[in-house]
Scaffold this active site. Structure first.
Site, PDB file in Angstrom:
ATOM      1  N   TYR A 134     -10.676   4.206 -10.613  1.00 29.07           N
ATOM      2  CA  TYR A 134     -10.425   4.821  -9.303  1.00 29.07           C
ATOM      3  C   TYR A 134     -10.411   6.355  -9.360  1.00 29.07           C
ATOM      4  O   TYR A 134      -9.988   6.991  -8.390  1.00 29.07           O
ATOM      5  CB  TYR A 134      -9.051   4.396  -8.760  1.00 29.07           C
ATOM      6  CG  TYR A 134      -8.829   2.915  -8.637  1.00 29.07           C
ATOM      7  CD1 TYR A 134      -9.625   2.133  -7.811  1.00 29.07           C
ATOM      8  CD2 TYR A 134      -7.781   2.307  -9.319  1.00 29.07           C
ATOM      9  CE1 TYR A 134      -9.382   0.776  -7.678  1.00 29.07           C
ATOM     10  CE2 TYR A 134      -7.537   0.952  -9.190  1.00 29.07           C
ATOM     11  CZ  TYR A 134      -8.349   0.192  -8.371  1.00 29.07           C
ATOM     12  OH  TYR A 134      -8.101  -1.144  -8.243  1.00 29.07           O
ATOM     13  N   GLY A 193       0.780  -1.238   0.000  1.00 26.90           N
ATOM     14  CA  GLY A 193       0.000   0.000   0.000  1.00 26.90           C
ATOM     15  C   GLY A 193       0.808   1.282   0.000  1.00 26.90           C
ATOM     16  O   GLY A 193       0.234   2.366  -0.087  1.00 26.90           O
ATOM     17  N   TYR A 232      -0.395  -1.980 -11.614  1.00 24.52           N
ATOM     18  CA  TYR A 232      -1.830  -2.026 -11.920  1.00 24.52           C
ATOM     19  C   TYR A 232      -2.122  -1.340 -13.260  1.00 24.52           C
ATOM     20  O   TYR A 232      -3.134  -0.676 -13.429  1.00 24.52           O
ATOM     21  CB  TYR A 232      -2.669  -1.412 -10.785  1.00 24.52           C
ATOM     22  CG  TYR A 232      -2.280  -2.015  -9.454  1.00 24.52           C
ATOM     23  CD1 TYR A 232      -2.737  -3.288  -9.097  1.00 24.52           C
ATOM     24  CD2 TYR A 232      -1.400  -1.360  -8.594  1.00 24.52           C
ATOM     25  CE1 TYR A 232      -2.339  -3.871  -7.909  1.00 24.52           C
ATOM     26  CE2 TYR A 232      -0.994  -1.935  -7.401  1.00 24.52           C
ATOM     27  CZ  TYR A 232      -1.471  -3.187  -7.067  1.00 24.52           C
ATOM     28  OH  TYR A 232      -1.075  -3.770  -5.901  1.00 24.52           O
ATOM     29  N   GLU A 286       4.783  -6.360   1.603  1.00 24.22           N
ATOM     30  CA  GLU A 286       4.279  -6.693   0.268  1.00 24.22           C
ATOM     31  C   GLU A 286       4.130  -5.430  -0.584  1.00 24.22           C
ATOM     32  O   GLU A 286       3.016  -5.070  -0.981  1.00 24.22           O
ATOM     33  CB  GLU A 286       2.918  -7.394   0.403  1.00 24.22           C
ATOM     34  CG  GLU A 286       2.954  -8.666   1.232  1.00 24.22           C
ATOM     35  CD  GLU A 286       1.558  -9.162   1.626  1.00 24.22           C
ATOM     36  OE1 GLU A 286       0.560  -8.469   1.362  1.00 24.22           O
ATOM     37  OE2 GLU A 286       1.471 -10.252   2.205  1.00 24.22           O
ATOM     38  N   PRO A 287       5.212  -4.727  -0.862  1.00 25.83           N
ATOM     39  CA  PRO A 287       5.101  -3.480  -1.625  1.00 25.83           C
ATOM     40  C   PRO A 287       4.962  -3.759  -3.121  1.00 25.83           C
ATOM     41  O   PRO A 287       5.813  -4.422  -3.709  1.00 25.83           O
ATOM     42  CB  PRO A 287       6.439  -2.783  -1.342  1.00 25.83           C
ATOM     43  CG  PRO A 287       7.390  -3.898  -1.033  1.00 25.83           C
ATOM     44  CD  PRO A 287       6.611  -5.068  -0.530  1.00 25.83           C
ATOM     45  N   GLY A 288       3.878  -3.264  -3.718  1.00 28.74           N
ATOM     46  CA  GLY A 288       3.691  -3.450  -5.157  1.00 28.74           C
ATOM     47  C   GLY A 288       3.991  -2.158  -5.875  1.00 28.74           C
ATOM     48  O   GLY A 288       5.029  -1.969  -6.510  1.00 28.74           O
ATOM     49  N   CYS A 298     -15.050   2.947 -27.113  1.00 25.14           N
ATOM     50  CA  CYS A 298     -16.397   3.523 -27.161  1.00 25.14           C
ATOM     51  C   CYS A 298     -17.058   3.524 -25.789  1.00 25.14           C
ATOM     52  O   CYS A 298     -17.957   2.728 -25.505  1.00 25.14           O
ATOM     53  CB  CYS A 298     -17.236   2.762 -28.177  1.00 25.14           C
ATOM     54  SG  CYS A 298     -16.770   3.241 -29.822  1.00 25.14           S
ATOM     55  N   GLU A 299     -16.577   4.373 -24.928  1.00 20.32           N
ATOM     56  CA  GLU A 299     -17.104   4.576 -23.577  1.00 20.32           C
ATOM     57  C   GLU A 299     -16.779   6.012 -23.191  1.00 20.32           C
ATOM     58  O   GLU A 299     -15.640   6.445 -23.383  1.00 20.32           O
ATOM     59  CB  GLU A 299     -16.388   3.670 -22.553  1.00 20.32           C
ATOM     60  CG  GLU A 299     -16.613   2.199 -22.689  1.00 20.32           C
ATOM     61  CD  GLU A 299     -17.957   1.735 -22.148  1.00 20.32           C
ATOM     62  OE1 GLU A 299     -18.616   2.504 -21.422  1.00 20.32           O
ATOM     63  OE2 GLU A 299     -18.352   0.612 -22.489  1.00 20.32           O
TER      64      GLU A 299
HETATM   65  C1  PLP Z   1      -2.782  -8.489   0.265  1.00 17.25           C
HETATM   66  C2  PLP Z   1      -2.135  -7.414  -0.535  1.00 17.25           C
HETATM   67  N1  PLP Z   1      -0.826  -7.185  -0.356  1.00 17.25           N
HETATM   68  C3  PLP Z   1      -0.180  -6.219  -1.061  1.00 17.25           C
HETATM   69  C4  PLP Z   1      -0.841  -5.443  -1.982  1.00 17.25           C
HETATM   70  C5  PLP Z   1      -0.061  -4.414  -2.724  1.00 17.25           C
HETATM   71  O1  PLP Z   1      -0.488  -3.122  -2.598  1.00 17.25           O
HETATM   72  P1  PLP Z   1       0.392  -1.952  -3.232  1.00 17.25           P
HETATM   73  O2  PLP Z   1       0.649  -2.310  -4.657  1.00 17.25           O
HETATM   74  O3  PLP Z   1      -0.452  -0.734  -3.106  1.00 17.25           O
HETATM   75  O4  PLP Z   1       1.662  -1.890  -2.461  1.00 17.25           O
HETATM   76  C6  PLP Z   1      -2.205  -5.644  -2.198  1.00 17.25           C
HETATM   77  C7  PLP Z   1      -2.913  -4.795  -3.163  1.00 17.25           C
HETATM   78  O5  PLP Z   1      -4.073  -4.793  -3.381  1.00 17.25           O
HETATM   79  C8  PLP Z   1      -2.874  -6.667  -1.452  1.00 17.25           C
HETATM   80  O6  PLP Z   1      -4.181  -6.899  -1.618  1.00 17.25           O
END
Ligand code: PLP
Length: 408
Positions: free
Chosen positions: A305, A227, A365, A262-264, A336-337
């Site tokens: 979002y 997050g 994402y 869990e950084p995405g 077409c939206e």
């Molecule tokens: C369980 C879990 N971990 C990690 C993430 C990664 O979030 P972010 O990409 O915002 O760091 C998510 C995103 O939805 C998630 O559902």
């Protein structure tokens, strides 16, 4: 992009084109690791960006993976990374997915999201004759996240176990030969800009765990989820791990809980751009529409979002540093939206047919949420490392759009 001009990449590989910087990705990883006294275990969420080349790059830098489906487990395997460690979250894991995680993957833990799921995991583990390593995904009811759809840890959210149910889960697991709870997991939501909610979540979990010794026995991990925000437009700040890390480590103290993250978005969001070409410029209703060849099927975040990402021509003056220029221009795609747009109410320098624009912070994402809506092909994806550009996924051939269909 590192040593290469975006316009040349767009010419060479065509548009729409995702371009990722390997250097930026490594740098973001280092910013996380460098902030902690003891480096946390990092599990990259495959949902943020599942491109095999990105997954391999992260794995070679010591990351494991956070998966939310059996498909993501198969994706890791297909990328040659079956040996990478995984954590598995999600409210709707099916028996076959649990089985796949327990039997085939280097599993750190499954994040349990409900009591019925705990029973299902027990049944599958019993059938396989293995002990399932588990973390309870707790829902501490904390407000965080950039958009209501990005908040996952409020009371009425579908995710995680409320603390009273987590206590029941611990009792059930303690009686089972097939279940072993080794951690707690909290994922607050996405685009969290301040350390506060992470600290509040850990405090709440520690307070709850302190009430009963069963809540501490055998616990090895605290997984703080993902997050962590990255700037989407000028003027926004990146999440500060140098502020989070000492405070989090201070709270963890010497309880012996290992930290997992869990950084995405923080890892790949800022490392990627989406390059798109101007098809034409149209004026109507007192507004200007820059119609480009990337659309909501390639990049859904603005439509889904209301996300505001910087969009700017790749040549000429660079974007201003401290604010998002507002005006009467919408940058829209060909789908077409009416909801198909990359940016609304902007001011950008004059552009014409054939010019290239970049949408910033597109690495997370972006393509992973792409679809083939309007029979549009999935975009090409390139990874740049120094002065090398590597075509990690070519643009789809049209045949992919109807592949596997059966006609009577
Ligand atoms: C369980 C879990 N971990 C990690 C993430 C990664 O979030 P972010 O990409 O915002 O760091 C998510 C995103 O939805 C998630 O559902």
């Amino acid at each position: 992009m590192e040593g290469l001009a975006a316009a040349e990449l767009a010419q060479r590989f065509g548009t729409p084109l995702y371009v990722y910087s390997a250097g930026a990705l490594r740098e973001a990883l280092e910013r996380i690791r460098g902030a902690f006294r003891e480096s946390p275990e990092i599990y990259f969420p495959v949902k943020a960006n599942g491109l095999g080349a990105i997954l391999r790059l992260l794995a070679s830098d010591g990351c494991g993976f956070d998966v939310v489906s059996g498909g993501e487990l198969k994706r890791i395997q297909a990328a040659g990374l079956a040996g990478s460690r995984v954590v598995f979250a999600g409210v709707g894991k099916e028996a076959w997915e649990i089985e796949e995680a327990l039997s085939r993957h280097a599993l750190s833990f499954i994040n349990v999201e409900s009591l019925p799921e705990l029973e299902e995991i027990e049944a599958v583990a019993g059938r396989l004759g293995v002990e399932a390593p588990l973390a309870l995904r707790l829902n501490p009811d904390i407000q965080a996240g950039g958009h209501p759809y990005l908040a996952t840890s409020r009371k009425r959210s579908k995710f995680g176990l409320p603390l009273d149910q987590a206590a029941v889960a611990l009792e059930r697991a303690a009686r089972s030969k097939w279940l072993r709870v080794i951690g707690y997991h909290v994922h607050l939501g996405s685009l969290v800009s301040e350390p506060g909610p992470y600290l509040a979540a850990l405090e709440r979990v520690q307070e709850w765990a302190g009430e009963d010794t069963l809540r501490q026995e055998g616990i090895e991990y605290y997984d703080a989820g993902g997050g962590y925000a990255v700037p989407l437009v000028p003027g926004e700040e990146s999440f500060s791990f140098s502020r989070l890390a000492p405070a989090l480590e201070g709270l963890l103290g010497d309880a012996g809980w290992k930290l997992a993250l869990e950084p995405g978005r923080f890892l790949v969001g800022g490392a990627g751009i989406l390059l798109t070409k101007v098809i034409r410029v149209k004026a109507a209703g007192g507004r200007k529409f820059v119609v480009v060849d990337a659309a909501m099927n390639d990049f859904l975040r603005p439509s889904l979002y209301k996300a505001e990402h910087m969009v700017w021509p790749v040549e000429g003056e660079p974007p201003p540093g401290d604010s998002l220029p507002r005006g009467d221009t919408d940058i829209v795609g060909p789908v077409c939206e009416s909801g198909d747009f990359l940016a609304l109410n902007r001011d950008i320098p004059p552009v014409e047919r054939g010019d290239f624009l970049a949408l910033f912070a597109a690495g997370a994402y972006g393509d992973s949420m792409a679809s083939r809506y309007n029979s549009r092909r999935l975009a090409a994806q390139v990874v740049v490392d120094g002065s090398e550009a590597f075509l990690a996924r070519p643009r789809e051939p049209f045949q992919e759009l109807w592949k596997g269909e059966v006609w009577t």
